[in-house]
Motif scaffolding. Sequence first.
Motif, mmCIF file in Angstrom:
data_model
loop_
_atom_site.group_PDB
_atom_site.id
_atom_site.type_symbol
_atom_site.label_atom_id
_atom_site.label_comp_id
_atom_site.label_asym_id
_atom_site.label_seq_id
_atom_site.Cartn_x
_atom_site.Cartn_y
_atom_site.Cartn_z
ATOM 1 N N ASP A 1 0.825 -1.214 0.000
ATOM 2 C CA ASP A 1 0.000 0.000 0.000
ATOM 3 C C ASP A 1 0.854 1.256 0.000
ATOM 4 O O ASP A 1 0.380 2.331 -0.391
ATOM 5 N N ARG B 1 -0.591 -6.416 0.786
ATOM 6 C CA ARG B 1 -1.685 -5.824 1.528
ATOM 7 C C ARG B 1 -2.952 -5.974 0.695
ATOM 8 O O ARG B 1 -2.938 -5.761 -0.521
ATOM 9 N N ASN B 2 -4.056 -6.342 1.348
ATOM 10 C CA ASN B 2 -5.306 -6.570 0.629
ATOM 11 C C ASN B 2 -5.692 -5.347 -0.197
ATOM 12 O O ASN B 2 -5.705 -4.220 0.297
ATOM 13 N N GLY B 3 -6.013 -5.595 -1.472
ATOM 14 C CA GLY B 3 -6.480 -4.531 -2.344
ATOM 15 C C GLY B 3 -5.384 -3.771 -3.064
ATOM 16 O O GLY B 3 -5.678 -2.858 -3.841
ATOM 17 N N TYR B 4 -4.128 -4.157 -2.859
ATOM 18 C CA TYR B 4 -3.020 -3.445 -3.498
ATOM 19 C C TYR B 4 -2.200 -4.432 -4.330
ATOM 20 O O TYR B 4 -1.927 -5.546 -3.908
ATOM 21 N N PRO B 5 -1.785 -4.009 -5.529
ATOM 22 C CA PRO B 5 -1.085 -4.937 -6.424
ATOM 23 C C PRO B 5 0.364 -5.163 -6.014
ATOM 24 O O PRO B 5 0.968 -4.353 -5.298
ATOM 25 N N ASN C 1 -0.050 -13.092 3.938
ATOM 26 C CA ASN C 1 -1.172 -12.303 3.439
ATOM 27 C C ASN C 1 -1.801 -11.612 4.642
ATOM 28 O O ASN C 1 -2.441 -12.244 5.466
ATOM 29 N N SER D 1 -5.341 -4.659 10.744
ATOM 30 C CA SER D 1 -4.879 -3.274 10.632
ATOM 31 C C SER D 1 -5.073 -2.582 11.969
ATOM 32 O O SER D 1 -6.018 -2.869 12.712
#
Length: 209
Positions: A106, A141-145, A170, A174
């Motif tokens: 992120d 991080r979830n949602g980030y490439p 994974n 947070s």
Amino acid sequence: MKNVAVLGGAFDPVHKDHMRVARTCLDRGFCDEVWFMPSPDRWDKQLNASPEDRFAMLELAFSGDKRLFLSDLEIQQGDYRGSYVFLMSLKEKFPEINFRLLTGADTYEGIPHWRDPLNFYGTNYNGHLLLRDIELIVFARNGYPQPDMEQHKRNGYAPLYWLGPEQGFNGVYSSTAIRRSLLLNRSVCPQGLEPSVYDYIIKHDLYRE
């Protein structure tokens, strides 16, 4: 030369993913030690707990792994100077160590816009110098490439190592979600928070607002 991954940040509060990413990084051979470096009060985000409380919670979160170290060097620095200035000071202080920055996916895209807040006049970012001079270990991080590893290399940056699900990590927790959970219900330890850290939070009446 010993490889040390520096995991900095607010740790407001520290949670289980902070510990898990450090141990996974070690187990994958990306570093020989991980140094946790809590930041002092910062210009770029509102912190909820004092540096002293955040440091104390980190002390409680450690469970005897001799490869993990907790340092107050950045807190002792006083004014927050950003990652590049601090990492270069570490390299000067410990010339026998190769420091790598352990950071989340992120934050990766924003690194070119990192700066030294005490010496910033609108355009003098120093994030590109960090990318050039400091090796990175970037964790999922979830949602980030995942970063474009080839483009990173073509840009002439220092080596980058990826720590994602295929390497055994994974992240799911947070600090923001934990603080929100504490606001809603302080009688239950939030998921992802070590019980000893939870007890400290309750005892010191942290994260009420």
